[in-house]
Design a protein around this motif. Structure first.
Motif, PDB file in Angstrom:
ATOM      1  N   THR A  27       0.793  -1.223   0.000  1.00  0.00           N
ATOM      2  CA  THR A  27       0.000   0.000   0.000  1.00  0.00           C
ATOM      3  C   THR A  27       0.828   1.277   0.000  1.00  0.00           C
ATOM      4  O   THR A  27       0.340   2.325  -0.417  1.00  0.00           O
ATOM      5  N   ARG A 169     -10.770   9.363  -9.221  1.00  0.00           N
ATOM      6  CA  ARG A 169     -11.473   8.128  -9.581  1.00  0.00           C
ATOM      7  C   ARG A 169     -12.292   8.414 -10.833  1.00  0.00           C
ATOM      8  O   ARG A 169     -13.205   9.252 -10.823  1.00  0.00           O
ATOM      9  N   ARG A 191      -4.521  -2.583  -9.612  1.00  0.00           N
ATOM     10  CA  ARG A 191      -5.382  -3.199  -8.603  1.00  0.00           C
ATOM     11  C   ARG A 191      -4.644  -4.340  -7.919  1.00  0.00           C
ATOM     12  O   ARG A 191      -4.013  -5.171  -8.584  1.00  0.00           O
ATOM     13  N   GLU A 228     -15.405  -4.179  -4.778  1.00  0.00           N
ATOM     14  CA  GLU A 228     -15.937  -2.906  -4.298  1.00  0.00           C
ATOM     15  C   GLU A 228     -14.850  -2.060  -3.644  1.00  0.00           C
ATOM     16  O   GLU A 228     -14.898  -0.822  -3.694  1.00  0.00           O
ATOM     17  N   ALA A 229     -13.857  -2.710  -3.052  1.00  0.00           N
ATOM     18  CA  ALA A 229     -12.766  -1.997  -2.383  1.00  0.00           C
ATOM     19  C   ALA A 229     -11.653  -1.606  -3.347  1.00  0.00           C
ATOM     20  O   ALA A 229     -10.618  -1.086  -2.912  1.00  0.00           O
ATOM     21  N   GLY A 230     -11.837  -1.831  -4.634  1.00  0.00           N
ATOM     22  CA  GLY A 230     -10.872  -1.378  -5.613  1.00  0.00           C
ATOM     23  C   GLY A 230      -9.784  -2.370  -5.964  1.00  0.00           C
ATOM     24  O   GLY A 230      -8.829  -2.021  -6.660  1.00  0.00           O
ATOM     25  N   THR A 321     -14.920  -6.129   6.378  1.00  0.00           N
ATOM     26  CA  THR A 321     -15.266  -4.718   6.514  1.00  0.00           C
ATOM     27  C   THR A 321     -14.427  -4.035   7.581  1.00  0.00           C
ATOM     28  O   THR A 321     -13.957  -2.906   7.393  1.00  0.00           O
ATOM     29  N   ARG A 325     -11.228  -3.703   4.391  1.00  0.00           N
ATOM     30  CA  ARG A 325     -11.816  -2.715   3.485  1.00  0.00           C
ATOM     31  C   ARG A 325     -10.990  -1.433   3.432  1.00  0.00           C
ATOM     32  O   ARG A 325     -10.691  -0.909   2.349  1.00  0.00           O
ATOM     33  N   ARG A 329      -8.946  -0.116   0.079  1.00  0.00           N
ATOM     34  CA  ARG A 329      -9.389   1.137  -0.533  1.00  0.00           C
ATOM     35  C   ARG A 329      -8.242   2.139  -0.601  1.00  0.00           C
ATOM     36  O   ARG A 329      -8.082   2.854  -1.598  1.00  0.00           O
ATOM     37  N   ALA A 332      -5.975   1.328  -3.390  1.00  0.00           N
ATOM     38  CA  ALA A 332      -6.586   1.642  -4.684  1.00  0.00           C
ATOM     39  C   ALA A 332      -6.721   3.136  -4.907  1.00  0.00           C
ATOM     40  O   ALA A 332      -7.117   3.567  -5.995  1.00  0.00           O
ATOM     41  N   LEU A 334      -8.833   4.994  -3.205  1.00  0.00           N
ATOM     42  CA  LEU A 334     -10.219   5.358  -2.924  1.00  0.00           C
ATOM     43  C   LEU A 334     -10.326   6.008  -1.554  1.00  0.00           C
ATOM     44  O   LEU A 334      -9.545   5.700  -0.651  1.00  0.00           O
TER      45      LEU A 334
END
Length: 409
Positions: A27, A169, A191, A228-230, A321, A325, A329, A332, A334
């Protein structure tokens, strides 16, 4: 190492910090890739994009109508000879003869010498026909100022200016702007590739369960949560409780993924295949003071982080979650999902010593109520929820009207 059951349970914050540290190599310096524009929706730009052209590309008409010199229509109403026609896409430069008008379509190049466009609704063809402009005369009903309905070259954006900022985004509006500037590929954050493994002899996918079997809900749930989390799903597989079978799919996942998520098989009973396979790799099998999702395990195998969640469907979703999550994110590019405050519309009883994540539903007026019971198998109840109600560890009872923190699902 395996944590002794007599040890104090790990807090949610402690376990979240361990997960974040394991993901730091992935990350802190995210990889980038170039993707075609038609595959870039929802991706996050890794660098700013500057336009290599002016927008608009050329001086063009904003309306269907007639290109004129403003000086020639100052005394309108006035009749002008129609000296030609300019459709959209007209490739040859055209010059306007003073004292005449040129019919022009929206988006067509404005002729040299013209400095205004008269919309067609403010005109009347008094001689000639729409399909034959030979000898045609148009009446201009009102005067026009210089520049009216003329789109000047570069009036939207100049060559070299920033078209899309880094960290954006990409939405449909961004893709439209990039396409208009002739951009065909864009550099975005790569990704993370996530392998998803579910375990349990009782799981069935694509066939009718026999007695004692259940459909595998966790595989598809985790895949959707990952997307959904990229991130992207690099592999999705399910294994029986046979250690050799699980070892095989784990090995495949490790070779094709940046991180791996498993569900099931980490409790302290028998047939806990994930715990059995991960233990020789130095797995940290622990219990977190939360409900649902208490059993948790982590490992790093061949440099690939592995996160093992409990197998009950709600426990799996809540674990993702709470622990994954946010980091996914962030990787990504996000924005983080921020907590909100809501007011309980019903009295809630919690388990002492556990941070409880109740499934809740907002009512639209700032109120929230549990959507189902607290049990970790209530997957249909989870489907009715739109938030998790975060009940602190030291709380046993919250009355109606109490303020609570909720997390959007």
């Amino acid at each position: 190492m395996t944590r002794d059951p007599a040890d104090e349970r790990r807090t949610v914050e402690e376990h979240a910090a361990i997960v974040a540290r394991m993901l730091e190599p992935l990350t802190e310096q995210p990889a980038t890739e170039s993707v075609p524009l038609d595959h870039a929706l929802g991706r996050v730009t890794a660098a700013e994009v500057r336009s290599e052209v002016d927008l608009p590309l050329f001086r063009n008409s904003q309306m269907d109508g007639y290109a004129v010199r403003a000086a020639d229509v100052r005394s309108a109403p006035v009749a002008l000879e129609v000296s030609g026609d300019i459709p959209a896409g007209h490739a040859s430069p055209v010059s306007l003869i003073p004292g005449t008008a040129l019919r022009i379509m929206t988006g067509a190049p404005v002729p040299t010498g013209a400095d205004a466009i008269v919309p067609v609704e403010d005109t009347e063809l008094v001689l000639g026909r729409d399909d034959d402009l030979s000898g045609a005369v148009v009446e201009i009903r009102r005067p026009r100022k210089r520049g009216e309905y003329v789109r000047e070259r570069g009036s939207d954006l100049r060559r070299g200016e920033v078209l899309v900022e880094a960290g954006t985004r990409l939405a449909p509006r961004h893709l439209a702007a990039l396409a208009a500037a002739g951009v065909e590929t864009v550099t975005v954050r790569a990704r993370l590739r996530v392998g998803i493994l579910t375990s349990g002899t009782e799981l069935v996918t694509g066939s009718t369960p026999a007695f004692g079997q259940v459909y595998d809900a966790n595989g598809i749930a985790l895949a959707a949560l990952v997307e959904e989390a990229g991130a992207t799903v690099s592999m999705r597989a399910s294994s029986s409780d046979d250690p050799a079978a699980f070892e095989r799919i784990l090995d495949d996942a490790l070779h094709s993924s940046d991180l791996v998520i498993t569900s099931g098989g980490i409790s302290r009973g028998a047939y806990e295949v994930v715990r059995e396979v991960l233990h020789p790799h130095g797995a940290d099998v622990t219990t977190v003071a939360m409900q649902p999702g208490g059993p948790q395990a982590t490992a790093v195998i061949g440099g690939v982080p592995v996160f093992a969640f409990p197998g009950n469907p709600v426990s799996t979703q809540v674990s993702f979650t709470v622990f994954l999550r946010g980091p996914l994110r962030a990787a990504a590019g996000l924005p983080a999902v921020q907590p909100m405050e809501a007011t309980l519309t019903h009295r809630v009883v919690s388990v002492p010593g556990r941070r409880q994540f109740l499934r809740g539903r907002l009512d639209g007026d700032g109120g929230v109520a549990p959507a189902s019971g607290p049990s970790s198998h209530l997957v249909a109840g989870m489907a009715q929820a739109d938030v998790l109600i975060d009940i602190p560890t030291d709380t046993e009872v919250l009355d109606e009207g109490a303020a609570v923190t909720v997390w959007t699902l």
